[in-house]
Design an enzyme around this catalytic site. Structure first.
Site, PDB file in Angstrom:
ATOM      1  N   ASP A   1       7.689   7.311  14.539  1.00 24.42           N
ATOM      2  CA  ASP A   1       7.099   6.267  13.685  1.00 24.42           C
ATOM      3  C   ASP A   1       5.714   5.981  14.264  1.00 24.42           C
ATOM      4  OD1 ASP A   1       8.188   2.910  12.716  1.00 24.42           O
ATOM      5  OD2 ASP A   1       6.188   3.799  12.779  1.00 24.42           O
ATOM      6  N   ILE A   2       4.679   6.189  13.522  1.00 26.51           N
ATOM      7  CA  ILE A   2       3.297   6.092  14.055  1.00 26.51           C
ATOM      8  C   ILE A   2       2.971   4.692  14.560  1.00 26.51           C
ATOM      9  CG2 ILE A   2       2.005   5.501  11.941  1.00 26.51           C
ATOM     10  CD1 ILE A   2       0.039   7.808  12.762  1.00 26.51           C
TER      11      ILE A   2
ATOM     12  N   ASN B   1      -4.799   3.432   0.588  1.00 24.22           N
ATOM     13  CA  ASN B   1      -5.286   3.711  -0.772  1.00 24.22           C
ATOM     14  C   ASN B   1      -6.674   3.098  -0.881  1.00 24.22           C
ATOM     15  OD1 ASN B   1      -5.128   0.910  -1.869  1.00 24.22           O
ATOM     16  ND2 ASN B   1      -2.946   1.227  -1.511  1.00 24.22           N
TER      17      ASN B   1
ATOM     18  N   ASP C   1       1.298   3.139   5.217  1.00 25.66           N
ATOM     19  CA  ASP C   1       0.390   1.996   4.993  1.00 25.66           C
ATOM     20  C   ASP C   1       1.173   0.692   5.145  1.00 25.66           C
ATOM     21  OD1 ASP C   1      -1.880   1.238   2.187  1.00 25.66           O
ATOM     22  OD2 ASP C   1      -1.906   0.650   4.288  1.00 25.66           O
TER      23      ASP C   1
ATOM     24  N   SER D   1      -1.069  12.125   2.543  1.00 26.68           N
ATOM     25  CA  SER D   1      -0.864  12.510   1.128  1.00 26.68           C
ATOM     26  C   SER D   1       0.475  13.163   0.817  1.00 26.68           C
ATOM     27  CB  SER D   1      -1.987  13.463   0.644  1.00 26.68           C
ATOM     28  OG  SER D   1      -3.148  12.727   0.342  1.00 26.68           O
TER      29      SER D   1
ATOM     30  N   GLY E   1       3.483  11.908   0.954  1.00 28.30           N
ATOM     31  CA  GLY E   1       4.543  10.992   0.508  1.00 28.30           C
ATOM     32  C   GLY E   1       4.317  10.593  -0.930  1.00 28.30           C
ATOM     33  N   VAL E   2       3.910   9.385  -1.136  1.00 25.39           N
ATOM     34  CA  VAL E   2       3.675   8.842  -2.494  1.00 25.39           C
ATOM     35  C   VAL E   2       2.689   9.711  -3.279  1.00 25.39           C
ATOM     36  CG1 VAL E   2       2.546   6.865  -3.688  1.00 25.39           C
ATOM     37  CG2 VAL E   2       4.210   6.455  -1.877  1.00 25.39           C
ATOM     38  N   TYR E   3       1.762  10.359  -2.543  1.00 27.33           N
ATOM     39  CA  TYR E   3       0.729  11.154  -3.245  1.00 27.33           C
ATOM     40  C   TYR E   3       1.174  12.580  -3.523  1.00 27.33           C
ATOM     41  CZ  TYR E   3      -2.737   7.373  -2.941  1.00 27.33           C
ATOM     42  OH  TYR E   3      -3.422   6.166  -3.084  1.00 27.33           O
TER      43      TYR E   3
END
Ligand code: APR
Length: 176
Positions: free
Chosen positions: A10-11, A24, A34, A121, A123-125
Site C-alpha cells: 500500500d503506497i 485526476n 488517490d 492509470s 485502475g479506474v482509468y
C-alpha cells in the site's frame, strides 16, 4: 545509477521522499490510490491541492504537481494525472510515459533521493496493465541518466497481477 525496486504494498505506508498519486485533473481527490493518499495523509494535502487549483487551475494529463504529505511517512506527494484508456489511439501511451517523466523531473527539483510510483492509470482509468507496465519501466529507464538526486525508484504494486507483470518485465530490463 538509481536502484529500481518492485514491491507489492500500500503506497501510503512507503517511507520514500516522494510518493506519486494517480490523481485526476481536478486535484480534489477520488477513489483508488488517490482516495487512500487523501484519507491517510489528511486534509492538509487537499488544502494544498486547492491552493494549486486557485493558482493554475487543475493538473493536465501527463503533468505533475507537488504537495506536502500530511500524515503520510513520505515528505511529498507528487500528484500526476494519467490518461484514461480509450482504446490506444488517443496518445495514451505518450501521456502515460509523460506522467513518469514529469514526476521524476519534479522529484529532482525537490531534491528527493527516493520516489515511489503506483501503477498509474491501471485502475479506474482502465489502462491495460501489461502495456502500462512496459511504458512505465521504459519511460523510467530512459530518464535514469538524467537523474542526479534520485537514488531509489520503487514501483509499488497494490494487486498481485501488477506485481507479477512488473516482475516478469523486469527480467527483460537486465540493465535496470
Ligand atoms: N497503494 C498503491 N496502489 C494502489 C492503492 C494503494 N493504496 N490503491 C489502489 N492502488 C492501485 C490500483 O490497484 C491500480 O493498480 O493504483 C493503481 C491505479 O488505480 P487508480 O487508483 O484507480 O488510478 P487510475 O487508474 O490512474 O485512475 C485515476 O481514479 O481514484 C480516481 O481520482 C482518481 O479520477 C482519478 C482516477
Amino acid at each position: 545509477m538509481p536502484n529500481i525496486e518492485i514491491i507489492q504494498a500500500d503506497i501510503t505506508t512507503i517511507k520514500a521522499d516522494a510518493i506519486v498519486n494517480a490523481a485526476n485533473s481536478s486535484l480534489l481527490g477520488g477513489g483508488g490510490v488517490d482516495g487512500a493518499i487523501h484519507r491517510v495523509g489528511g486534509v492538509e494535502i487537499l488544502d494544498e491541492c486547492k491552493m494549486i487549483r486557485e493558482k493554475q487551475g487543475g493538473c493536465r494529463t501527463g503533468h505533475a504537481v507537488a504537495t506536502g504529505a500530511g500524515k503520510l511517512p513520505a515528505q511529498y506527494v507528487i500528484h500526476t494525472v494519467g490518461p484514461i484508456w480509450q482504446g490506444g489511439n488517443n496518445e495514451e501511451e505518450k501521456l502515460l510515459a509523460e506522467c513518469y517523466v514529469s514526476s521524476l523531473e519534479l522529484a529532482e527539483k525537490l531534491k528527493c533521493t527516493s520516489i515511489a510510483f503506483p501503477n498509474i492509470s491501471t485502475g479506474v482509468y482502465h489502462f491495460p496493465k501489461k502495456e502500462a507496465a512496459k511504458i512505465a519501466l521504459t519511460a523510467v529507464k530512459k530518464q535514469l541518466h538524467h537523474l542526479t538526486c534520485i537514488q531509489q525508484i520503487i514501483f509499488v504494486c497494490y494487486d498481485q497481477e501488477n506485481y507479477l507483470i512488473y516482475q516478469d518485465i523486469m527480467t527483460y530490463f537486465s540493465d535496470l
